[in-house]
Design a protein around this motif. Sequence first.
Motif, PDB file in Angstrom:
ATOM      1  N   LEU A  84      22.009  10.005   4.711  1.00  0.00           N
ATOM      2  CA  LEU A  84      22.224   8.568   4.496  1.00  0.00           C
ATOM      3  C   LEU A  84      22.578   8.285   3.037  1.00  0.00           C
ATOM      4  O   LEU A  84      23.452   7.468   2.743  1.00  0.00           O
ATOM      5  N   ARG A  85      21.898   8.968   2.119  1.00  0.00           N
ATOM      6  CA  ARG A  85      22.204   8.776   0.691  1.00  0.00           C
ATOM      7  C   ARG A  85      23.597   9.351   0.373  1.00  0.00           C
ATOM      8  O   ARG A  85      24.334   8.776  -0.449  1.00  0.00           O
ATOM      9  N   TYR A  86      23.964  10.460   0.996  1.00  0.00           N
ATOM     10  CA  TYR A  86      25.310  11.019   0.818  1.00  0.00           C
ATOM     11  C   TYR A  86      26.346   9.998   1.290  1.00  0.00           C
ATOM     12  O   TYR A  86      27.375   9.775   0.630  1.00  0.00           O
ATOM     13  N   PHE A  87      26.065   9.383   2.423  1.00  0.00           N
ATOM     14  CA  PHE A  87      26.989   8.412   3.017  1.00  0.00           C
ATOM     15  C   PHE A  87      27.209   7.227   2.065  1.00  0.00           C
ATOM     16  O   PHE A  87      28.334   6.792   1.849  1.00  0.00           O
ATOM     17  N   VAL A  88      26.146   6.708   1.482  1.00  0.00           N
ATOM     18  CA  VAL A  88      26.259   5.572   0.564  1.00  0.00           C
ATOM     19  C   VAL A  88      27.069   5.953  -0.673  1.00  0.00           C
ATOM     20  O   VAL A  88      27.932   5.180  -1.132  1.00  0.00           O
ATOM     21  N   THR A  89      26.838   7.131  -1.219  1.00  0.00           N
ATOM     22  CA  THR A  89      27.585   7.585  -2.407  1.00  0.00           C
ATOM     23  C   THR A  89      29.057   7.760  -2.093  1.00  0.00           C
ATOM     24  O   THR A  89      29.933   7.351  -2.877  1.00  0.00           O
ATOM     25  N   LEU A  90      29.349   8.351  -0.945  1.00  0.00           N
ATOM     26  CA  LEU A  90      30.744   8.553  -0.549  1.00  0.00           C
ATOM     27  C   LEU A  90      31.444   7.216  -0.306  1.00  0.00           C
ATOM     28  O   LEU A  90      32.610   7.034  -0.664  1.00  0.00           O
ATOM     29  N   ALA A  91      30.709   6.271   0.271  1.00  0.00           N
ATOM     30  CA  ALA A  91      31.285   4.946   0.509  1.00  0.00           C
ATOM     31  C   ALA A  91      31.606   4.247  -0.804  1.00  0.00           C
ATOM     32  O   ALA A  91      32.580   3.496  -0.909  1.00  0.00           O
ATOM     33  N   LYS A  92      30.798   4.508  -1.816  1.00  0.00           N
ATOM     34  CA  LYS A  92      31.005   3.877  -3.128  1.00  0.00           C
ATOM     35  C   LYS A  92      32.210   4.481  -3.840  1.00  0.00           C
ATOM     36  O   LYS A  92      33.037   3.767  -4.403  1.00  0.00           O
ATOM     37  N   LEU A  93      32.342   5.812  -3.821  1.00  0.00           N
ATOM     38  CA  LEU A  93      33.387   6.497  -4.590  1.00  0.00           C
ATOM     39  C   LEU A  93      34.688   6.688  -3.813  1.00  0.00           C
ATOM     40  O   LEU A  93      35.749   6.893  -4.422  1.00  0.00           O
ATOM     41  N   GLU A 107      28.939  14.011  -7.990  1.00  0.00           N
ATOM     42  CA  GLU A 107      27.846  13.106  -8.360  1.00  0.00           C
ATOM     43  C   GLU A 107      26.542  13.496  -7.666  1.00  0.00           C
ATOM     44  O   GLU A 107      25.456  13.365  -8.233  1.00  0.00           O
ATOM     45  N   LEU A 108      26.662  14.012  -6.442  1.00  0.00           N
ATOM     46  CA  LEU A 108      25.480  14.399  -5.672  1.00  0.00           C
ATOM     47  C   LEU A 108      25.002  15.811  -5.999  1.00  0.00           C
ATOM     48  O   LEU A 108      23.940  16.239  -5.521  1.00  0.00           O
ATOM     49  N   LEU A 145      28.988  18.266   1.814  1.00  0.00           N
ATOM     50  CA  LEU A 145      29.101  16.816   2.003  1.00  0.00           C
ATOM     51  C   LEU A 145      29.878  16.512   3.275  1.00  0.00           C
ATOM     52  O   LEU A 145      29.486  15.648   4.068  1.00  0.00           O
ATOM     53  N   SER A 146      31.001  17.214   3.468  1.00  0.00           N
ATOM     54  CA  SER A 146      31.809  16.995   4.672  1.00  0.00           C
ATOM     55  C   SER A 146      31.002  17.291   5.931  1.00  0.00           C
ATOM     56  O   SER A 146      31.075  16.549   6.926  1.00  0.00           O
ATOM     57  N   HIS A 147      30.207  18.345   5.890  1.00  0.00           N
ATOM     58  CA  HIS A 147      29.386  18.723   7.036  1.00  0.00           C
ATOM     59  C   HIS A 147      28.321  17.657   7.316  1.00  0.00           C
ATOM     60  O   HIS A 147      28.079  17.308   8.478  1.00  0.00           O
ATOM     61  N   ALA A 148      27.705  17.145   6.261  1.00  0.00           N
ATOM     62  CA  ALA A 148      26.661  16.126   6.419  1.00  0.00           C
ATOM     63  C   ALA A 148      27.230  14.860   7.050  1.00  0.00           C
ATOM     64  O   ALA A 148      26.630  14.275   7.963  1.00  0.00           O
ATOM     65  N   ILE A 149      28.397  14.433   6.595  1.00  0.00           N
ATOM     66  CA  ILE A 149      29.029  13.221   7.147  1.00  0.00           C
ATOM     67  C   ILE A 149      29.445  13.452   8.594  1.00  0.00           C
ATOM     68  O   ILE A 149      29.306  12.568   9.455  1.00  0.00           O
ATOM     69  N   SER A 150      29.939  14.655   8.873  1.00  0.00           N
ATOM     70  CA  SER A 150      30.331  14.988  10.243  1.00  0.00           C
ATOM     71  C   SER A 150      29.131  14.929  11.189  1.00  0.00           C
ATOM     72  O   SER A 150      29.226  14.399  12.309  1.00  0.00           O
TER      73      SER A 150
END
Length: 294
Positions: free
Chosen positions: A6-15, A24-25, A32-37
């Motif tokens: 969820l925190r990865y998702f928020v950071t990616l949405a921001k950048l 940044e993470l 990161l790609s795997h986590a979002i997937s």
Amino acid sequence: MNLYHLRYFVTLAKLEHYTKAAEELCITQPSLSHAISLLEKELGVTLFQKEGRNIALTKCGKIFLERVQESLKILDDSILELKSISNGEGYIDLGFLRTLGTNFVPKLTKNYIESNKDKKINFNFFTETTTSDLIKSLKEQKYDMIFCSKCEKEKNIEFIPVSTQKLVLIVPSDHPLSEYDSVTLEQTIEYPQIVFSQKSGLRSIIDNLFDTIGKKPIIAYEIEEDQVIAGLVSNNFGIAIVPYMPILKFMNVKTIDISSPTWERNFYLALLKDKTLTPIAENFKSFVIDNYTL
């Protein structure tokens, strides 16, 4: 659902860029790609779409971002609050008899706050008219602790003596007894009296004092609150036996010592024996015991 995702998702949405978000993470871009997937698979929707070299939130992604940010803020605020509490900060829900609210409780709590200037400490103050009401609320865990009289039948409550208060006679300033600085209880018998109601713990105590001299007072009124009794006395509705209160100095009454029979009322810090206190409440209890116990 993984909190890190969820925190990865928020950071990616921001950048709006996988490489920048991964940097940044402090994780790799494939991670990161795997986590979002995984997150999209769990939700059953697409959260991001490509826009040139960058990415942007889909409609579902925008909806999810708003809710995730709200949830993470609540979570982060709660974590900070608990860390503050573990450091002896926060607030104490404190109940007490109204008669203790003019001097004893304000001074005690002020001294506690001043002795812990490096911490954020607050009190939520609650007053009740009778000890029975306070104990009922304590059992319902509305309060962390209370200041009250002692109730012997309450075996699951710890009572710690902290203060005394003597009983005095108050009369109107122009009353025949006003010429005295000290009287016996028997001298009050001929005058109508304003007494505490049966609900008050003081009623039985004062009744017992009259029993010791074998006399009964002339009851004019039965009132629950001591300050209301004092107000009635100041306006010539009768005389009364009440706990000494500093406010009496500023009322149109004469305060007279009772030489016989004498009695002092003890007040107690009361807590549930089986309740775990927060660190700030435990610290306050220790402060009271170290500085105020009889």
